[in-house]
Write a protein that holds these residues in place. Structure first.
Motif, PDB file in Angstrom:
ATOM      1  N   ALA A 212      45.884  53.940  32.185  1.00  0.00           N
ATOM      2  CA  ALA A 212      46.298  55.597  32.779  1.00  0.00           C
ATOM      3  C   ALA A 212      45.805  55.695  34.112  1.00  0.00           C
ATOM      4  CB  ALA A 212      45.295  56.380  31.927  1.00  0.00           C
ATOM      5  N   GLY A 213      44.942  54.939  34.780  1.00  0.00           N
ATOM      6  CA  GLY A 213      44.668  55.173  36.386  1.00  0.00           C
ATOM      7  C   GLY A 213      43.731  54.196  36.747  1.00  0.00           C
ATOM      8  N   VAL A 214      43.564  54.105  38.040  1.00  0.00           N
ATOM      9  CA  VAL A 214      42.592  53.055  38.571  1.00  0.00           C
ATOM     10  C   VAL A 214      41.988  53.950  39.608  1.00  0.00           C
ATOM     11  CG1 VAL A 214      42.645  51.316  39.958  1.00  0.00           C
ATOM     12  CG2 VAL A 214      44.457  51.349  38.432  1.00  0.00           C
ATOM     13  N   LEU A 215      40.505  53.681  39.556  1.00  0.00           N
ATOM     14  CA  LEU A 215      39.660  54.201  40.275  1.00  0.00           C
ATOM     15  C   LEU A 215      38.934  53.317  41.382  1.00  0.00           C
ATOM     16  CD1 LEU A 215      37.479  55.774  37.545  1.00  0.00           C
ATOM     17  CD2 LEU A 215      39.198  56.694  38.654  1.00  0.00           C
ATOM     18  N   ASP A 216      37.827  53.944  42.338  1.00  0.00           N
ATOM     19  CA  ASP A 216      37.372  53.246  43.424  1.00  0.00           C
ATOM     20  C   ASP A 216      38.382  52.413  44.268  1.00  0.00           C
ATOM     21  OD1 ASP A 216      34.928  52.338  44.725  1.00  0.00           O
ATOM     22  OD2 ASP A 216      34.698  50.766  43.374  1.00  0.00           O
ATOM     23  N   THR A 217      39.135  53.239  44.891  1.00  0.00           N
ATOM     24  CA  THR A 217      40.271  52.616  45.767  1.00  0.00           C
ATOM     25  C   THR A 217      39.926  52.235  47.212  1.00  0.00           C
ATOM     26  OG1 THR A 217      41.218  54.723  46.021  1.00  0.00           O
ATOM     27  CG2 THR A 217      42.040  53.731  44.154  1.00  0.00           C
ATOM     28  N   GLY A 218      38.740  52.496  47.496  1.00  0.00           N
ATOM     29  CA  GLY A 218      38.306  52.624  49.044  1.00  0.00           C
ATOM     30  C   GLY A 218      38.411  50.998  49.403  1.00  0.00           C
ATOM     31  N   GLY A 219      38.394  50.062  48.433  1.00  0.00           N
ATOM     32  CA  GLY A 219      38.676  48.721  48.961  1.00  0.00           C
ATOM     33  C   GLY A 219      39.930  48.113  49.198  1.00  0.00           C
ATOM     34  N   PHE A 220      40.804  49.071  48.995  1.00  0.00           N
ATOM     35  CA  PHE A 220      42.440  48.246  49.098  1.00  0.00           C
ATOM     36  C   PHE A 220      42.716  47.841  50.619  1.00  0.00           C
ATOM     37  CE2 PHE A 220      46.893  49.813  49.581  1.00  0.00           C
ATOM     38  CZ  PHE A 220      47.423  48.454  48.810  1.00  0.00           C
ATOM     39  N   ALA A 221      42.752  46.388  50.529  1.00  0.00           N
ATOM     40  CA  ALA A 221      42.923  45.832  51.830  1.00  0.00           C
ATOM     41  C   ALA A 221      43.374  44.433  51.671  1.00  0.00           C
ATOM     42  CB  ALA A 221      41.373  45.635  52.427  1.00  0.00           C
ATOM     43  N   PRO A 222      43.903  43.640  52.421  1.00  0.00           N
ATOM     44  CA  PRO A 222      44.545  42.438  52.426  1.00  0.00           C
ATOM     45  C   PRO A 222      43.247  41.469  51.952  1.00  0.00           C
ATOM     46  CG  PRO A 222      45.075  43.122  54.550  1.00  0.00           C
ATOM     47  CD  PRO A 222      44.246  44.197  54.046  1.00  0.00           C
ATOM     48  N   ALA A 223      43.738  40.464  51.027  1.00  0.00           N
ATOM     49  CA  ALA A 223      42.926  39.497  50.438  1.00  0.00           C
ATOM     50  C   ALA A 223      43.723  38.227  50.027  1.00  0.00           C
ATOM     51  CB  ALA A 223      41.852  40.068  49.384  1.00  0.00           C
ATOM     52  N   ASP A 224      42.929  37.345  49.411  1.00  0.00           N
ATOM     53  CA  ASP A 224      43.459  36.122  48.691  1.00  0.00           C
ATOM     54  C   ASP A 224      44.375  36.716  47.592  1.00  0.00           C
ATOM     55  OD1 ASP A 224      43.814  34.074  47.012  1.00  0.00           O
ATOM     56  OD2 ASP A 224      41.483  33.435  46.944  1.00  0.00           O
ATOM     57  N   PRO A 225      45.540  36.059  47.465  1.00  0.00           N
ATOM     58  CA  PRO A 225      46.345  36.857  46.328  1.00  0.00           C
ATOM     59  C   PRO A 225      45.655  36.637  44.852  1.00  0.00           C
ATOM     60  CG  PRO A 225      47.653  35.522  47.730  1.00  0.00           C
ATOM     61  CD  PRO A 225      46.215  35.160  48.217  1.00  0.00           C
ATOM     62  N   SER A 226      44.830  35.715  44.416  1.00  0.00           N
ATOM     63  CA  SER A 226      44.300  35.635  43.449  1.00  0.00           C
ATOM     64  C   SER A 226      42.879  36.488  43.344  1.00  0.00           C
ATOM     65  CB  SER A 226      43.740  33.918  43.203  1.00  0.00           C
ATOM     66  OG  SER A 226      42.632  33.820  44.377  1.00  0.00           O
ATOM     67  N   LEU A 227      42.682  37.180  44.262  1.00  0.00           N
ATOM     68  CA  LEU A 227      41.421  38.072  43.995  1.00  0.00           C
ATOM     69  C   LEU A 227      41.393  39.172  42.684  1.00  0.00           C
ATOM     70  CD1 LEU A 227      38.492  38.819  44.978  1.00  0.00           C
ATOM     71  CD2 LEU A 227      39.557  40.391  46.485  1.00  0.00           C
ATOM     72  N   ASP A 228      42.392  39.841  42.812  1.00  0.00           N
ATOM     73  CA  ASP A 228      42.562  40.882  41.559  1.00  0.00           C
ATOM     74  C   ASP A 228      43.031  40.042  40.207  1.00  0.00           C
ATOM     75  OD1 ASP A 228      42.031  43.111  43.153  1.00  0.00           O
ATOM     76  OD2 ASP A 228      44.204  43.466  43.401  1.00  0.00           O
ATOM     77  N   LEU A 229      43.027  38.814  40.141  1.00  0.00           N
ATOM     78  CA  LEU A 229      42.873  38.207  39.049  1.00  0.00           C
ATOM     79  C   LEU A 229      41.521  37.952  38.158  1.00  0.00           C
ATOM     80  CD1 LEU A 229      45.503  35.272  39.604  1.00  0.00           C
ATOM     81  CD2 LEU A 229      45.966  37.419  38.348  1.00  0.00           C
ATOM     82  N   VAL A 230      40.573  38.665  39.199  1.00  0.00           N
ATOM     83  CA  VAL A 230      39.206  38.825  38.276  1.00  0.00           C
ATOM     84  C   VAL A 230      39.323  39.607  37.127  1.00  0.00           C
ATOM     85  CG1 VAL A 230      37.915  38.187  40.450  1.00  0.00           C
ATOM     86  CG2 VAL A 230      38.510  40.907  39.642  1.00  0.00           C
ATOM     87  N   SER A 231      40.419  40.692  37.274  1.00  0.00           N
ATOM     88  CA  SER A 231      40.539  41.461  36.234  1.00  0.00           C
ATOM     89  C   SER A 231      41.102  40.892  34.723  1.00  0.00           C
ATOM     90  CB  SER A 231      41.906  42.467  36.343  1.00  0.00           C
ATOM     91  OG  SER A 231      42.986  41.562  36.524  1.00  0.00           O
TER      92      SER A 231
END
Length: 296
Positions: A212-231
């Protein structure tokens, strides 16, 4: 939770609102009981939320951070297919609180701690849609800034040694060291992409088993493509985890590097918050259990 923590109360927030944003002074101020580790969150009426940094810093330095976070949040809001908080204002130190603070729009929904989406294929599909949109966003020539997670796994060796030492008596450290010895050596492929950077249960909102939504957006920035796969490891059980991987089309290397970043984060959560924030410590344990289960 932190030795340098600054406490802030609803009474203090009400004074700051009255003095700096008098047009909001009639709104009720309520502290939100969250598991967050970086900010105290206060709801301001029905449509706003104020975030107060918990760790003491020089006011000028803290302002730079908040301005950067506001810019990142606004940038993410322009590309996200799901609702995210949008920056509204920055407040100044006062009433005994020594740092600047921020105000954002309020989003409805239940945080992932309280509405666990881990068994939902639909949530995994939504998460894949969100991550795909972030990956398509323009980095505008920017690259990883070299701080925190998202660059080279091997740059975290000192931190991991500390985590293993502090985890003696809490975790099966010899086994975890063996797992890390393989994960840390995974090579990096692919250019940086835009990344949320901290997709844990407290930073997603859930309604009816969907995102329904995503919080804590202040870290939006370039990174390793695999980083968000922590999810995949922090949020999902095995079946939905496969749905996420299939929808994103992750190859073996990218998937394993995502596991490595989740492992690095989880190792720190367990011991650092074992007494001060049991929910975060428990998240670390659960993520490690999922990773170890995938290694068997």
């Amino acid at each position: 939770m932190h030795e340098d923590q600054v406490d802030v109360t609803a009474e203090t927030v009400a004074i700051l609102i009255r003095d700096q944003f008098p047009h909001w002074s009639g709104k009720e101020v309520r502290l939100l009981r969250t598991t967050g580790t970086d900010n105290a969150i206060f709801r301001i009426g029905d449509d706003l939320a104020a975030r107060f940094p918990l760790r003491r810093a020089e006011a000028a330095e803290a302002l730079v951070v908040l301005q950067r976070e506001a810019g990142a949040g606004a940038e993410l809001a322009r590309v996200s297919p799901f609702p995210v908080p949008e920056p509204v204002a920055l407040g100044e130190p006062g009433a005994g609180y020594p740092m600047p603070w921020s105000v954002q729009t309020w989003l409805t929904g239940t945080v992932g701690w309280d509405a666990d989406p881990g068994g939902s294929d639909g949530f995994a599909e939504d998460l894949a849609t969100f991550l795909a949109a972030l990956r398509r966003a323009d980095t505008r020539g920017r690259t990883f800034n070299g701080a925190g997670r998202g660059g080279a796994l091997t740059r975290h060796e000192d931190w991991m040694d500390l985590c293993f030492a502090e985890s003696e008596g809490l975790l099966d450290v010899p086994r975890l060291r063996r797992v890390w010895s393989g994960l840390r050596e995974l090579p990096r492929e692919g250019a940086d992409v835009m990344s949320h950077g901290d997709l844990i249960p407290g930073n997603v909102l859930v309604e009816g088993g969907r995102l329904a939504g995503v919080l804590d957006t202040g870290g939006f920035a370039p990174a390793d493509p695999s980083l968000d796969l922590v999810s995949a490891w922090h949020l999902l059980r095995q079946g939905p985890r496969k749905v996420l991987r299939d929808r994103l089309g992750c190859d073996d290397l990218e998937w394993e590097r995502g596991k490595a970043w989740a492992f690095q984060q989880a190792m720190g959560l367990v011991w650092y918050y074992v007494e001060s924030n049991p929910t975060m410590s428990g998240l670390g344990r659960r993520t490690l259990d999922r990773i170890l289960g995938s290694e068997d």
